[in-house]
Design a protein around this motif. Sequence first.
Motif, mmCIF file in Angstrom:
data_model
loop_
_atom_site.group_PDB
_atom_site.id
_atom_site.type_symbol
_atom_site.label_atom_id
_atom_site.label_comp_id
_atom_site.label_asym_id
_atom_site.label_seq_id
_atom_site.Cartn_x
_atom_site.Cartn_y
_atom_site.Cartn_z
ATOM 1 N N TYR A 185 0.827 -1.202 0.000
ATOM 2 C CA TYR A 185 0.000 0.000 0.000
ATOM 3 C C TYR A 185 0.865 1.259 0.000
ATOM 4 O O TYR A 185 0.592 2.211 -0.740
ATOM 5 C CB TYR A 185 -0.920 -0.002 1.228
ATOM 6 C CG TYR A 185 -1.840 1.197 1.295
ATOM 7 C CD1 TYR A 185 -2.977 1.267 0.501
ATOM 8 C CD2 TYR A 185 -1.562 2.274 2.147
ATOM 9 C CE1 TYR A 185 -3.825 2.364 0.556
ATOM 10 C CE2 TYR A 185 -2.397 3.368 2.207
ATOM 11 C CZ TYR A 185 -3.530 3.408 1.404
ATOM 12 O OH TYR A 185 -4.361 4.504 1.454
ATOM 13 N N ILE A 186 1.912 1.267 0.808
ATOM 14 C CA ILE A 186 2.796 2.435 0.900
ATOM 15 C C ILE A 186 3.451 2.723 -0.446
ATOM 16 O O ILE A 186 3.549 3.879 -0.878
ATOM 17 C CB ILE A 186 3.862 2.220 1.998
ATOM 18 C CG1 ILE A 186 3.200 2.297 3.380
ATOM 19 C CG2 ILE A 186 4.986 3.248 1.881
ATOM 20 C CD1 ILE A 186 4.073 1.822 4.514
ATOM 21 N N HIS A 187 3.898 1.665 -1.132
ATOM 22 C CA HIS A 187 4.490 1.872 -2.453
ATOM 23 C C HIS A 187 3.452 2.391 -3.451
ATOM 24 O O HIS A 187 3.782 3.187 -4.341
ATOM 25 C CB HIS A 187 5.118 0.559 -2.964
ATOM 26 C CG HIS A 187 6.451 0.261 -2.355
ATOM 27 N ND1 HIS A 187 6.590 -0.418 -1.171
ATOM 28 C CD2 HIS A 187 7.715 0.575 -2.773
ATOM 29 C CE1 HIS A 187 7.877 -0.537 -0.873
ATOM 30 N NE2 HIS A 187 8.581 0.066 -1.822
ATOM 31 N N ARG A 188 2.206 1.958 -3.295
ATOM 32 C CA ARG A 188 1.131 2.447 -4.165
ATOM 33 C C ARG A 188 0.880 3.939 -3.926
ATOM 34 O O ARG A 188 0.681 4.705 -4.861
ATOM 35 C CB ARG A 188 -0.152 1.652 -3.895
ATOM 36 C CG ARG A 188 -1.320 2.036 -4.787
ATOM 37 C CD ARG A 188 -1.025 1.732 -6.242
ATOM 38 N NE ARG A 188 -2.231 1.791 -7.064
ATOM 39 C CZ ARG A 188 -2.243 1.589 -8.369
ATOM 40 N NH1 ARG A 188 -1.119 1.300 -8.998
ATOM 41 N NH2 ARG A 188 -3.374 1.651 -9.049
ATOM 42 N N VAL A 189 0.895 4.326 -2.649
ATOM 43 C CA VAL A 189 0.712 5.737 -2.308
ATOM 44 C C VAL A 189 1.818 6.579 -2.932
ATOM 45 O O VAL A 189 1.557 7.625 -3.537
ATOM 46 C CB VAL A 189 0.706 5.925 -0.780
ATOM 47 C CG1 VAL A 189 0.745 7.416 -0.423
ATOM 48 C CG2 VAL A 189 -0.526 5.272 -0.163
ATOM 49 N N GLU A 190 3.037 6.114 -2.791
ATOM 50 C CA GLU A 190 4.173 6.843 -3.364
ATOM 51 C C GLU A 190 4.017 6.972 -4.879
ATOM 52 O O GLU A 190 4.246 8.042 -5.455
ATOM 53 C CB GLU A 190 5.471 6.110 -3.032
ATOM 54 C CG GLU A 190 6.720 6.849 -3.497
ATOM 55 C CD GLU A 190 7.991 6.066 -3.228
ATOM 56 O OE1 GLU A 190 9.014 6.703 -2.921
ATOM 57 O OE2 GLU A 190 7.964 4.819 -3.342
#
Length: 264
Positions: free
Chosen positions: A170-175
């Motif tokens: 999820y964090i990589h998607r946000v980035e």
Amino acid sequence: MVLHKHGPKLYEGLKDVVSGHLDTRIKDDVLKSLNNNFLSTLNRVFEEHTTSLVMIRDILMYMDRVYVQQGSVENVYNLGLILFRDHVLHFGEVRDKLRDTLLDMIARERRGEVIDRPSVKDACKMLMLIGVGERNAYEEDFEIPFLEQSRDFFRLEAQNYLAENSASVYIHRVEQRLVEETERAKHYLDNSSEAPIVKVVEDELIVRHMQTVVSMPNGGVISMVENQRYEGTQIWLSLRAIKQSNYPINWRLISQSISQSTGG
């Protein structure tokens, strides 16, 4: 005519001629294209219109310098922009069609499709120009509905992604989404849209789900720290929305977890 005090007559005559041309020629072309090549047609006729305005302005340069200033009326070029807005862009279905076309193209690009970016850029420039120094037309005809649609899109995406993936994914998607939306604003929206759309992404993907991402079992930020998987944690803590809003809350939760795991 201006020398002989006929400036008002010349100015009103110009309005009538330009309005008549827009009504009988330009508007018809745009309406005929509503279901076929709409955006390219609209951009083309607007470009032709602005080119004509430059030539008219040059011909009526004396009126522009003398009567326009004395009469406190719009100069020739701005008058032509306003008339295009009122007679073409805001006529009937055209306004709604433009908004829906732009929103659909951006939505398709977010889903991974390739779109005609130059056409979107030209349309956004047109909306800024017809505002004659103001953002009203751009905001009302495009930016406000664009931000509303974006908020709905990212709210749903966040829910789906969190339900199906770990915090790290999820964090990589946000980035990735932050990079994409910043790049979109720079490439074909007006530059003033960058800050508002980035804030929408931050609100819906970060702020709204901050504590969830930190404390997710088996994969949240706290879990990543406990298992010494720091890459996702570093990305999360480096995000502007974390630093500017609830960064201390995240850090407290993470610190508590580390303390408990080490018996400190």
